[in-house]
Motif scaffolding. Structure first.
Motif, PDB file in Angstrom:
ATOM      1  N   ILE A  66     115.807 -81.989  82.785  1.00 38.43           N
ATOM      2  CA  ILE A  66     116.068 -83.141  81.911  1.00 38.43           C
ATOM      3  C   ILE A  66     116.145 -84.428  82.724  1.00 38.43           C
ATOM      4  N   THR A  67     116.697 -84.361  83.934  1.00 35.16           N
ATOM      5  CA  THR A  67     116.836 -85.549  84.780  1.00 35.16           C
ATOM      6  C   THR A  67     115.472 -86.153  85.090  1.00 35.16           C
ATOM      7  N   LYS A  68     114.501 -85.312  85.435  1.00 31.15           N
ATOM      8  CA  LYS A  68     113.160 -85.795  85.761  1.00 31.15           C
ATOM      9  C   LYS A  68     112.495 -86.414  84.530  1.00 31.15           C
ATOM     10  N   LEU A  69     112.693 -85.793  83.372  1.00 29.67           N
ATOM     11  CA  LEU A  69     112.123 -86.316  82.130  1.00 29.67           C
ATOM     12  C   LEU A  69     112.756 -87.663  81.770  1.00 29.67           C
ATOM     13  N   GLU A  70     114.070 -87.771  81.905  1.00 25.69           N
ATOM     14  CA  GLU A  70     114.750 -89.038  81.604  1.00 25.69           C
ATOM     15  C   GLU A  70     114.288 -90.142  82.549  1.00 25.69           C
ATOM     16  N   TRP A  71     114.082 -89.804  83.824  1.00 23.09           N
ATOM     17  CA  TRP A  71     113.602 -90.783  84.793  1.00 23.09           C
ATOM     18  C   TRP A  71     112.194 -91.245  84.423  1.00 23.09           C
ATOM     19  N   ALA A  72     111.337 -90.300  84.027  1.00 25.23           N
ATOM     20  CA  ALA A  72     109.965 -90.648  83.632  1.00 25.23           C
ATOM     21  C   ALA A  72     109.984 -91.550  82.397  1.00 25.23           C
ATOM     22  N   ARG A  73     110.854 -91.259  81.448  1.00 18.85           N
ATOM     23  CA  ARG A  73     110.961 -92.097  80.240  1.00 18.85           C
ATOM     24  C   ARG A  73     111.443 -93.505  80.601  1.00 18.85           C
ATOM     25  N   PHE A  74     112.410 -93.595  81.505  1.00 22.61           N
ATOM     26  CA  PHE A  74     112.913 -94.891  81.942  1.00 22.61           C
ATOM     27  C   PHE A  74     111.796 -95.680  82.633  1.00 22.61           C
ATOM     28  N   ARG A  75     111.069 -95.019  83.546  1.00 17.51           N
ATOM     29  CA  ARG A  75     109.950 -95.678  84.239  1.00 17.51           C
ATOM     30  C   ARG A  75     108.921 -96.177  83.237  1.00 17.51           C
ATOM     31  N   ALA A  76     108.612 -95.356  82.245  1.00 17.47           N
ATOM     32  CA  ALA A  76     107.617 -95.740  81.233  1.00 17.47           C
ATOM     33  C   ALA A  76     108.089 -96.972  80.469  1.00 17.47           C
ATOM     34  N   LYS A  77     109.353 -96.981  80.095  1.00 20.27           N
ATOM     35  CA  LYS A  77     109.923 -98.090  79.326  1.00 20.27           C
ATOM     36  C   LYS A  77     109.949 -99.391  80.130  1.00 20.27           C
ATOM     37  N   MET A  78     110.259 -99.286  81.420  1.00 14.44           N
ATOM     38  CA  MET A  78     110.412-100.475  82.264  1.00 14.44           C
ATOM     39  C   MET A  78     109.124-100.903  82.962  1.00 14.44           C
ATOM     40  N   SER A  79     108.117-100.046  82.988  1.00 18.65           N
ATOM     41  CA  SER A  79     106.899-100.331  83.762  1.00 18.65           C
ATOM     42  C   SER A  79     106.205-101.628  83.339  1.00 18.65           C
ATOM     43  N   SER A  80     106.226-101.928  82.051  1.00 20.61           N
ATOM     44  CA  SER A  80     105.543-103.142  81.586  1.00 20.61           C
ATOM     45  C   SER A  80     106.257-104.418  82.034  1.00 20.61           C
ATOM     46  N   LYS A  81     107.522-104.311  82.419  1.00 19.65           N
ATOM     47  CA  LYS A  81     108.288-105.472  82.868  1.00 19.65           C
ATOM     48  C   LYS A  81     108.125-105.706  84.381  1.00 19.65           C
ATOM     49  N   SER A  82     107.554-104.734  85.068  1.00 22.87           N
ATOM     50  CA  SER A  82     107.432-104.803  86.522  1.00 22.87           C
ATOM     51  C   SER A  82     106.322-105.758  86.939  1.00 22.87           C
ATOM     52  N   SER A  83     106.613-106.595  87.942  1.00 21.80           N
ATOM     53  CA  SER A  83     105.572-107.487  88.462  1.00 21.80           C
ATOM     54  C   SER A  83     104.666-106.740  89.436  1.00 21.80           C
ATOM     55  N   ALA A  84     105.141-105.605  89.949  1.00 14.96           N
ATOM     56  CA  ALA A  84     104.339-104.785  90.857  1.00 14.96           C
ATOM     57  C   ALA A  84     103.888-103.515  90.148  1.00 14.96           C
ATOM     58  N   GLN A  85     102.617-103.216  90.259  1.00 12.88           N
ATOM     59  CA  GLN A  85     102.071-101.962  89.746  1.00 12.88           C
ATOM     60  C   GLN A  85     101.039-101.513  90.779  1.00 12.88           C
ATOM     61  N   LEU A  86     101.557-100.854  91.830  1.00 19.12           N
ATOM     62  CA  LEU A  86     100.742-100.516  92.985  1.00 19.12           C
ATOM     63  C   LEU A  86     100.320 -99.050  92.957  1.00 19.12           C
ATOM     64  N   PRO A  87      99.003 -98.785  92.991  1.00 14.78           N
ATOM     65  CA  PRO A  87      98.539 -97.400  93.024  1.00 14.78           C
ATOM     66  C   PRO A  87      99.078 -96.679  94.257  1.00 14.78           C
ATOM     67  N   CYS A  88      99.510 -95.444  94.059  1.00 16.34           N
ATOM     68  CA  CYS A  88     100.070 -94.625  95.134  1.00 16.34           C
ATOM     69  C   CYS A  88      99.657 -93.189  94.857  1.00 16.34           C
ATOM     70  N   ASN A  89      98.517 -92.796  95.391  1.00 19.10           N
ATOM     71  CA  ASN A  89      97.917 -91.498  95.100  1.00 19.10           C
ATOM     72  C   ASN A  89      97.723 -91.393  93.581  1.00 19.10           C
ATOM     73  N   LEU A  90      98.310 -90.412  92.922  1.00 23.23           N
ATOM     74  CA  LEU A  90      98.141 -90.260  91.469  1.00 23.23           C
ATOM     75  C   LEU A  90      99.135 -91.108  90.683  1.00 23.23           C
ATOM     76  N   ASP A  91     100.144 -91.612  91.340  1.00 20.83           N
ATOM     77  CA  ASP A  91     101.219 -92.351  90.688  1.00 20.83           C
ATOM     78  C   ASP A  91     100.972 -93.855  90.793  1.00 20.83           C
TER      79      ASP A  91
END
Length: 160
Positions: A66-91
């Protein structure tokens, strides 16, 4: 995914061509808010077509994590607010992360984040402590599973 760097020869990977590939990744499908297994081919095809899939890990999805899923959901929610979106392998790494030498997004420590920024959040850290934190600091705390509640977006002095 474009198979050729020359724009005149660009061809998108069609989703259908990936159906026979083994599922080797776990991604968050941000539309249905669920972790789903996909093949590497399907992941690239979906990204190429603009589908909101966020890389979680190589290998199977673990519904008990559940912790990993909650972290992924948080990242998804906040990603559009990030000024940095740097490719890092598949992530993709965001304001609160760096791409390690092993090509994995690693969270910054909150002290590595700027104290002011474009996206501020009023965060309740304890029953008696409320602070204005940047997106980077807020995400850094979430990354280490620090309990907090986001009261609202914006500086705490701005009110609810």
């Amino acid at each position: 995914l474009f198979l050729d760097a020359d724009p005149s020869h660009r061809a998108r990977v069609q989703r259908e061509s990936c159906l026979s590939e083994p599922e080797s990744l776990c991604v968050l499908n941000a539309i249905i808010d669920v972790a789903v297994p996909v093949s590497l081919c399907s992941f690239h095809a979906a990204r190429c077509h603009g589908d909101p899939l966020l890389y979680m890990n190589e290998g199977a999805c673990n519904p008990a994590d559940i912790t990993k899923l909650e972290w992924a959901r948080f990242r998804a929610k906040m990603s559009s607010k990030s000024s940095a979106q740097l490719p890092c392998n598949l992530d993709t790494c965001y304001d609160w992360e760096t791409c390690s030498a092993s090509k994995k997004c690693q969270c910054k420590a909150a002290r590595e984040c700027p104290r002011t920024g474009e996206h501020m959040f009023c965060v309740k850290l304890t029953a008696q402590m409320t602070r204005s934190l940047t997106l980077c600091s807020t995400a850094a705390l979430k990354c280490i599973n620090q309990p907090f509640e986001i009261l609202h977006e914006g500086d705490c002095s701005a009110g609810s």
